[in-house]
Design an enzyme around this catalytic site. Structure first.
Site, PDB file in Angstrom:
ATOM      1  N   ASP A 159      36.025 -10.315  -6.744  1.00 51.63           N
ATOM      2  CA  ASP A 159      36.670 -11.373  -7.310  1.00 51.63           C
ATOM      3  C   ASP A 159      37.765 -11.983  -6.742  1.00 51.63           C
ATOM      4  O   ASP A 159      38.908 -12.164  -7.250  1.00 51.63           O
ATOM      5  CB  ASP A 159      36.770 -10.873  -8.735  1.00 51.63           C
ATOM      6  N   ILE A 208      53.283 -11.858 -18.507  1.00 50.15           N
ATOM      7  CA  ILE A 208      53.125 -12.623 -17.397  1.00 50.15           C
ATOM      8  C   ILE A 208      51.723 -13.149 -16.767  1.00 50.15           C
ATOM      9  O   ILE A 208      51.584 -13.646 -15.781  1.00 50.15           O
ATOM     10  CB  ILE A 208      53.794 -11.986 -15.940  1.00 50.15           C
ATOM     11  N   GLY A 209      50.687 -12.600 -17.391  1.00 51.02           N
ATOM     12  CA  GLY A 209      49.355 -13.114 -17.216  1.00 51.02           C
ATOM     13  C   GLY A 209      48.422 -12.549 -18.140  1.00 51.02           C
ATOM     14  O   GLY A 209      48.488 -11.382 -18.739  1.00 51.02           O
ATOM     15  N   VAL A 234      48.923  -8.792 -18.795  1.00 52.06           N
ATOM     16  CA  VAL A 234      49.786  -8.078 -17.788  1.00 52.06           C
ATOM     17  C   VAL A 234      51.232  -8.223 -18.275  1.00 52.06           C
ATOM     18  O   VAL A 234      51.600  -9.510 -18.374  1.00 52.06           O
ATOM     19  CB  VAL A 234      49.501  -8.564 -16.394  1.00 52.06           C
ATOM     20  N   LYS A 284      49.405  -3.629 -16.601  1.00 51.78           N
ATOM     21  CA  LYS A 284      48.106  -4.179 -16.828  1.00 51.78           C
ATOM     22  C   LYS A 284      47.608  -3.316 -17.918  1.00 51.78           C
ATOM     23  O   LYS A 284      47.098  -2.200 -17.835  1.00 51.78           O
ATOM     24  CB  LYS A 284      47.210  -4.172 -15.580  1.00 51.78           C
ATOM     25  N   GLY A 289      43.908 -12.014 -18.661  1.00 48.30           N
ATOM     26  CA  GLY A 289      42.518 -11.973 -18.280  1.00 48.30           C
ATOM     27  C   GLY A 289      41.609 -11.801 -19.287  1.00 48.30           C
ATOM     28  O   GLY A 289      41.701 -11.374 -20.366  1.00 48.30           O
TER      29      GLY A 289
END
Length: 981
Positions: A819, A693-694, A701, A717, A696
């Site tokens: 951030d 789902i993500g 994640v 994560k 970086g």
């Protein structure tokens, strides 16, 4: 037909002609280039090489670097008027990524190279040493690694060398001492290591020296103290030892900035410091300085920051350590006086009132000061922060304190103040924090506190207060952090006005004499995460309205006269982590779901008529039609009563400690149950891409289902440990989560530090799954069919601001997120915003003016400009990021949008629209047309007010930015207006 010989002859002739023609064209092109660039093709080619090694140019600053323009007209390039040779390259804060080309060393006329605040990486080219004319070299705020190249010694005319905030190692090289023209040197925030070379004493023209946070050790070379032109001298947060020479102030008479905090320096502070008559900034905190303060501060007329905290300045056998206050009366520019934890013993003199009316921060906490607090303190009309906690002050709090109209933070706890709380405190209309706990205060809580309309944290616990809770206090919408009135002699019932505290996170009324039923109005306090009502005389049932408190994590109603059955709404939908129902008269069956599924998460001891529940409770089985046997329970209560009281007291103290946001590292670690790699592998279906789902820079994640989480989805994560900095990011995030808990922060469920099936290190964090994704998704995802309306956007911004206020002002350890951006703001089922991703977070410590920094600078567009100049991470930097976030949410434009070039930025774009053209810049989806002209005008006024907040938060200068606690109140006011339309 031609003969073969003729054809051969013709071909040879044609070939020669062709070659001659080609050579002529080449010469013509070369001549054209030479003519175009005035014979300076060396500079042209060097700049093209520079461009070729840039991998990212988000602002398209290098698009003009092509043959259509003379290179002297390229963006960021300056040339000499006579020879048209490159004299300066200025590419500051352009988001450039890549390596620095060694061909820059061919720009032989270069005087200045400014590349600060970009993302250059790799080594600093040693070819820079060819630039004999170079005077200004600014490479700070990048990712350069390796050592400082020795060839720089060839830059014999170098005057300014700024390398701060990179990843340089290898110590400070001695050859730099040969650059005798040096005026400015900064290598701060690099892990250089080593000692400071003595050869720096040759820099006779040096005015600025910055080497803070460089892991330096050893003593400061005596030769540096001979640099009489030195104006700013900073070596904070190293491991330096030794003492300062007694003639320090005589040797450095031009000092204006002295920063040696967070080292291991010893000895006395030289009295000769009084000779530094130009000194404005003095910070020597967190060292081992000893001896009595004997500096004559009357000569330091320009000083504005005076911070000597955490040293040991007590004079032997004397108790008048505060006499130096008398000599500060001439320091009319003094803004900060910080002397906490200095072992000062004595009475605070009346002359405290003679200090500058510019004084904003006065912190004398954690000393051994005694006697009365002088009423003359009311003369310090500029004070915003007054911290005198952890001393031995006695007597009454002077009523004159009400004259400090600018006061925002008043902390007098852990003293021996007695008498009533002055009504005059109600005059402090800007007050945000009022902590008076652990004193001997008595009488009623003054209703005038209802005038403190910005108050969001009030702690009056552990005093001798009596009477009722004034209704005026409960009608403060600003009261969002906590209200602690515990351990007093308060009585009566809880006023129904408690329902007005809809944003309150923590309420503690325990150990008083409150009676009657628990008011159902508490169910209106939907933001509560912790509620303590133990040790009172409450009776009746737990109100059914408590079912609305979905964010409640701790509920303690023990030691009352409550009865009835345990409510069924304490099910798995609640966020409860601890529930204490002990020593009441509850009856019936104990549930086994939700919080009741974990025996360590709840207590029902001392309720004789309960049955069922987990086997570990050893309660009798529930029988539908038979009477309960009382004898075993009677015996049980008698046997365990003494132990039970001890256990409950311990539980209360532990919970209270957690509520005050002061968890120890160990307690933070124990909060999270560890899971294995195998469990996470199973939960995410083998880390399947369908569950991704993500992603970086440091992690991926996944959505998953943990067996222990009752089929409730979680976000896993997984840290990419192979990526540089990933492990540091994981540690930073773990440290942050140990210290925080708030309804607007992403909730961590567990963590994993293990190995995978190949024996490789594996680290992951498991969070509560946010069903509505991120704010970035709602703003930009093409898959999203619906958009955020105005009310949703303001709600989200208020939630984020509330989370920042908690991190910055409500934790004992101040936390900078580092951030803040839309992708890190996640939305739950109810569209409540949760701030996540603390991989870049920094814990600054509870003490004022403690310096802390990190080499990581956040995300381009959201990181504040000062981070590129060697400044440490601060809460003000988060405020800047929030301002950019707010403007992006309201305008729908990213700060890196292509339209923002040639000096135009998101901040300026929004600022120019104020106040009459805000409608033109706000995202169309955010504007809700109202049915009446009056309503439309109110909406427009709210839009203007919101954009003003974003502009004020994103000012380039940190002191000009708004305070986040004020932002929270302003956004809440805007919300109130919109909700009534």
């Amino acid at each position: 037909m031609k003969s073969p010989q003729a054809i051969t002859h013709l071909s040879s002739s044609s070939l020669i002609s062709f070659l001659f023609y080609g050579l002529a064209i080449t010469c013509l092109i070369s001549a054209t280039v030479s003519a175009s660039y005035g014979g300076n093709e060396t500079d042209y080619l060097a700049l093209l090489s520079f461009k070729s090694m840039i991998t990212q140019d988000p602002y398209k600053v290098l698009t003009t670097w092509n043959h259509s323009f003379h290179f002297c007209e390229w963006s960021g390039i300056s040339c000499g008027k006579r020879h048209k040779r490159v004299t300066a390259v200025r590419l500051i804060s352009q988001g450039l990524e890549g390596s620095l080309s060694p061909h820059v060393g061919n720009l032989s006329f270069l005087h200045a190279l400014y590349l600060r605040n970009n993302s250059f990486q790799g080594a600093i080219p040693h070819e820079l040493g060819r630039l004999s004319r170079l005077r200004h070299l600014y490479l700070n705020g990048n990712k350069f690694s390796g050592v400082i190249p020795s060839n720089l010694s060839g830059c014999s005319n170098l005057e300014e060398l700024v390398l701060a905030r990179n990843k340089l190692t290898g110590g400070i090289p001695t050859f730099l001492g040969n650059l005798t023209s040096m005026e400015v040197f900064s290598a701060a925030l690099n892990q250089l290591g080593g000692s400071i070379p003595d050869i720096f004493g040759l820099w006779k023209s040096l005015t600025l020296f910055y080497c803070g946070e460089c892991s330096l050790y050893g003593s400061i070379p005596h030769s540096i103290f001979n640099l009489s032109l030195l104006v700013e001298f900073s070596l904070y947060e190293n491991q330096l030892t030794g003492s300062l020479p007694s003639e320090f102030g005589v040797m450095l008479p031009n000092l204006e900035w002295l920063q040696l905090s967070d080292n291991k320096l010893t000895g006395v502070l030289p009295p000769s410091l009084s000779n530094c008559s130009k000194l404005g900034f003095l910070e020597m905190a967190n060292n081992n300085f000893t001896g009595k303060l004997t500096i004559d501060f009357s000569k330091l007329r320009d000083i504005y920051v005076f911070n000597l905290a955490t040293n040991n300045f007590h004079g032997r056998g004397e108790a008048d350590d505060m006499r130096f206050i008398d000599s500060l009366k001439n320091c009319t520019n003094l803004e900060e006086l910080v002397l906490y934890n200095c072992n000062l013993i004595g009475v605070l003199p009346i002359s405290i009132g003679n200090l500058s009316n510019q004084l904003r921060i006065l912190s004398l906490s954690d000393n051994q000061l005694y006697g009365n607090l002088p009423s003359s303190i009311s003369s310090l009309i500029g004070l915003t922060t007054l911290r005198l906690e952890f001393n031995r002050f006695k007597g009454k709090i002077p009523t004159t304190i009400g004259k400090l109209q600018k006061l925002q933070d008043l902390e007098l706890y852990d003293n021996q103040f007695s008498g009533p709380i002055p009504d005059a405190i109600g005059n402090l209309s800007l007050l945000i924090k009022l902590y008076l706990f652990s004193n001997k205060l008595e009488g009623h809580i003054p209703s005038s506190l209802g005038n403190c309309e910005k108050l969001n944290g009030l702690d009056l616990s552990f005093n001798r207060l009596s009477g009722n809770i004034p209704k005026q206090l409960l009608q403060l919408p600003s009261l969002t952090y906590f209200l602690d009135l515990s351990n007093n002699n308060l009585s009566g019932s809880i006023p129904s006005e408690i329902q007005d505290l809809k944003m309150l996170s923590g309420l503690d009324l325990s150990y008083n004499k409150f009676s009657g039923p628990i008011t159902s109005s508490l169910g209106e306090c939907i933001s509560l995460t912790e509620l303590y009502l133990s040790g009172n005389i409450f009776e009746g049932i737990i109100p059914s309205s408590f079912s609305s408190l979905r964010g409640l994590e701790v509920l303690d109603v023990s030691q009352n006269n409550l009865s009835g059955k345990i409510p069924q709404f304490f099910d798995k939908r609640f966020s409860l982590e601890f529930l204490n129902l002990s020593i009441n008269d509850f009856e019936g069956e104990v549930p086994v779901v939700g919080v009741f599924s974990n025996a360590s998460a709840f207590s029902v001891l001392g309720n004789n008529r309960l049955c069922g529940g987990l086997d570990t409770l050893k309660l009798p089985k529930c029988k539908e039609s038979s009477k309960k046997k009382k004898f075993p329970f009677f015996i049980l209560v008698i046997v365990i009563a003494p132990t039970l009281l001890i256990v409950l007291c311990c539980l209360y103290l532990l919970c209270k400690k957690k509520r005050n946001s002061q968890p120890s590292q160990s307690s933070g670690n124990e909060r999270f149950l560890k899971v294995s790699y195998n469990q996470l592998l199973k939960a995410t279906d083998g880390f399947s891409t369908t569950n991704l789902i993500g992603e970086g820079g440091h992690s991926s994640v996944y959505k998953g289902i943990l067996d222990s989480n009752v089929n409730k989805p979680v976000a896993v994560k997984v840290v990419h440990l192979q990526n540089k900095g990933a492990h540091k990011s994981f540690i930073a995030e773990c440290e942050a989560w140990q210290n925080i808990r708030h309804r607007n922060l992403l909730k961590i469920i567990t963590s994993c530090s293990s190995t995978d099936f190949q024996g490789n290190d594996f680290k992951a964090l498991v969070y509560e799954f946010m069903a509505n994704g991120s704010v970035h998704d709602w703003l930009y995802s093409s898959a999203s069919t619906s958009k955020l309306n105005l009310l949703q956007r303001i709600n989200i911004l208020r939630d984020v601001a509330t989370a920042l206020d908690y991190l910055h002002n409500r934790c004992q350890t101040t936390i900078v997120h580092g951030d803040l951006k839309p992708s890190n703001i996640l939305l739950d089922d109810d569209m409540v915003a949760h701030v996540g991703d603390f991989g870049l977070a920094r814990l600054l410590g509870a003490n004022l003016n403690q310096n802390s920094s990190t080499g990581v600078k956040g995300t381009i567009g959201y990181a504040p400009p000062e981070y590129g100049f060697g400044s440490e991470m601060t809460s003000s930097g988060d405020v800047y990021s929030f301002g950019i976030l707010l403007l992006e949410v309201m305008t729908g434009k990213k700060p890196t949008d292509d339209m923002f070039n040639d000096g135009l930025s998101l901040h300026k774009f929004a600022s120019m629209a104020l106040p009459d053209h805000v409608i033109d810049v706000v995202d169309d989806d955010a504007i809700v047309l109202q049915s009446t002209e009056a309503n439309a005008k109110k909406v427009e006024e709210c839009l203007v007010a919101t954009i003003k907040i974003g502009v004020s938060c994103s000012m380039d200068s940190p002191p000009q930015r708004s305070k986040i606690e004020i932002v929270v109140n302003e956004l809440q006011r805007i919300l109130d207006v919109l909700q009534n339309i």
